[in-house]
Design an enzyme around this catalytic site. Structure first.
Site, PDB file in Angstrom:
ATOM      1  N   VAL A 103       0.715  -1.207   0.199  1.00 45.51           N
ATOM      2  CA  VAL A 103      -0.005  -0.075   0.015  1.00 45.51           C
ATOM      3  C   VAL A 103       0.929   1.212  -0.062  1.00 45.51           C
ATOM      4  O   VAL A 103       1.651   1.369   0.594  1.00 45.51           O
ATOM      5  CB  VAL A 103      -0.957   0.124   1.061  1.00 45.51           C
ATOM      6  CG1 VAL A 103      -1.839   1.342   1.549  1.00 45.51           C
ATOM      7  CG2 VAL A 103      -1.850  -1.064   1.238  1.00 45.51           C
ATOM      8  N   CYS A 104       0.445   2.073  -0.818  1.00 45.48           N
ATOM      9  CA  CYS A 104       1.179   3.478  -0.898  1.00 45.48           C
ATOM     10  C   CYS A 104       2.512   3.203  -1.367  1.00 45.48           C
ATOM     11  O   CYS A 104       3.088   2.518  -2.283  1.00 45.48           O
ATOM     12  CB  CYS A 104       1.150   4.163   0.524  1.00 45.48           C
ATOM     13  SG  CYS A 104       1.345   5.987   0.431  1.00 45.48           S
ATOM     14  N   THR A 105       3.644   3.998  -0.537  1.00 48.06           N
ATOM     15  CA  THR A 105       5.109   3.795  -0.988  1.00 48.06           C
ATOM     16  C   THR A 105       5.633   2.520  -0.404  1.00 48.06           C
ATOM     17  O   THR A 105       6.825   2.325  -0.568  1.00 48.06           O
ATOM     18  CB  THR A 105       5.895   5.047  -0.304  1.00 48.06           C
ATOM     19  OG1 THR A 105       5.850   4.931   0.970  1.00 48.06           O
ATOM     20  CG2 THR A 105       5.562   6.310  -0.926  1.00 48.06           C
ATOM     21  N   GLY A 152      -1.777  -1.318  -3.716  1.00 45.45           N
ATOM     22  CA  GLY A 152      -2.553   0.068  -3.785  1.00 45.45           C
ATOM     23  C   GLY A 152      -1.786   1.354  -3.824  1.00 45.45           C
ATOM     24  O   GLY A 152      -0.608   1.453  -3.336  1.00 45.45           O
ATOM     25  N   ALA A 153      -2.582   2.431  -4.085  1.00 49.49           N
ATOM     26  CA  ALA A 153      -1.880   3.699  -4.548  1.00 49.49           C
ATOM     27  C   ALA A 153      -1.919   4.534  -2.931  1.00 49.49           C
ATOM     28  O   ALA A 153      -1.671   3.558  -1.949  1.00 49.49           O
ATOM     29  CB  ALA A 153      -2.816   4.687  -5.221  1.00 49.49           C
TER      30      ALA A 153
END
Length: 230
Positions: A103-105, A152-153
């Protein structure tokens, strides 16, 4: 997937708590999932937002995982991206896990472990360039599935990511029930959730505010690239 499903979330100092907990909330819904918070030790860690998160197992004692998820973090993520113990752990677990996710970075950590090269993936919009520099085909979507990699972004996309993953492992009806249980029917008060809808007047000051973190990630990305070439 049938039977008990073991899911592991990597946690570390300065992790973004919602990167962990948004997906955790979704994936904890079915009774056949067991979720582990994976730390180098069992010592409680402080998230980027100041919340205390206590690992439930160590990397050394981690059980066999069906799914491993790597959340993003603040400046503390830089240390994780060059922590050979953690990177080796991710590589080892990827050999047996059915899904390797982030998720994310957190996708940058997977890329630092050479687990996203040759795959399509996403991350927080402000760090797409760094992810691409590490040999990943970046797709600017909220959730990206490429074979056994699911990414996920930014931050809140962890809910969408979790529902997408839950659909894959437990079926659409279970995922829909989890969504309903959470009353996940987003109607944000502002249309500013992407750079395109927020506009330059919001994007530019936010980028200035985040410049130290963006620059630190870029420096670490270039260091990983140089090591790979060497």
């Amino acid at each position: 997937m049938t039977g008990q499903i073991n899911i592991g979330f990597l946690v570390y100092p300065d992790v973004i708590q919602l990167d962990v907990m948004a997906a955790y909330q979704v994936l904890a819904f079915p009774p056949n999932t067991t979720i582990h918070l994976l730390g180098k030790t069992l010592t409680p860690i402080t998230s980027n937002e100041g919340l205390i998160i206590t690992p439930t197992t160590t990397l050394d004692n981690c059980p066999t995982l069906d799914i491993i998820c790597v959340p993003g973090g603040g400046i503390g993520q830089i240390e994780v991206m060059k922590d050979r113990e953690i990177l080796n752990f991710l590589q080892q677990k990827s050999n047996t896990a059915k899904y390797i996710t982030s998720v994310c970075t957190g996708s940058l950590i997977l890329a630092a472990a050479n687990l996203l090269q040759g795959y399509k993936a996403t991350c927080h919009w402000a760090f797409r360039d760094q992810l691409a520099m590490l040999g990943v085909e970046v797709i600017p979507e909220r959730v990206v599935i490429d074979r056994d990699r699911i990414t996920g972004a930014g931050v809140t996309s962890g809910i969408d990511f979790g529902l997408t993953l839950l659909n894959l492992i437990c079926g659409e009806d279970t995922a829909k029930m989890a969504q309903l249980m959470m009353e996940y029917n987003p109607q944000p008060p502002f249309n500013a959730g992407t750079p395109e809808t927020a506009g330059k007047e919001i994007v530019e000051p936010l980028l200035q505010l985040g410049q130290p973190l963006i620059a630190a990630f870029m420096t670490q990305t270039k260091e990983i690239m140089s090591q790979t070439r060497g």
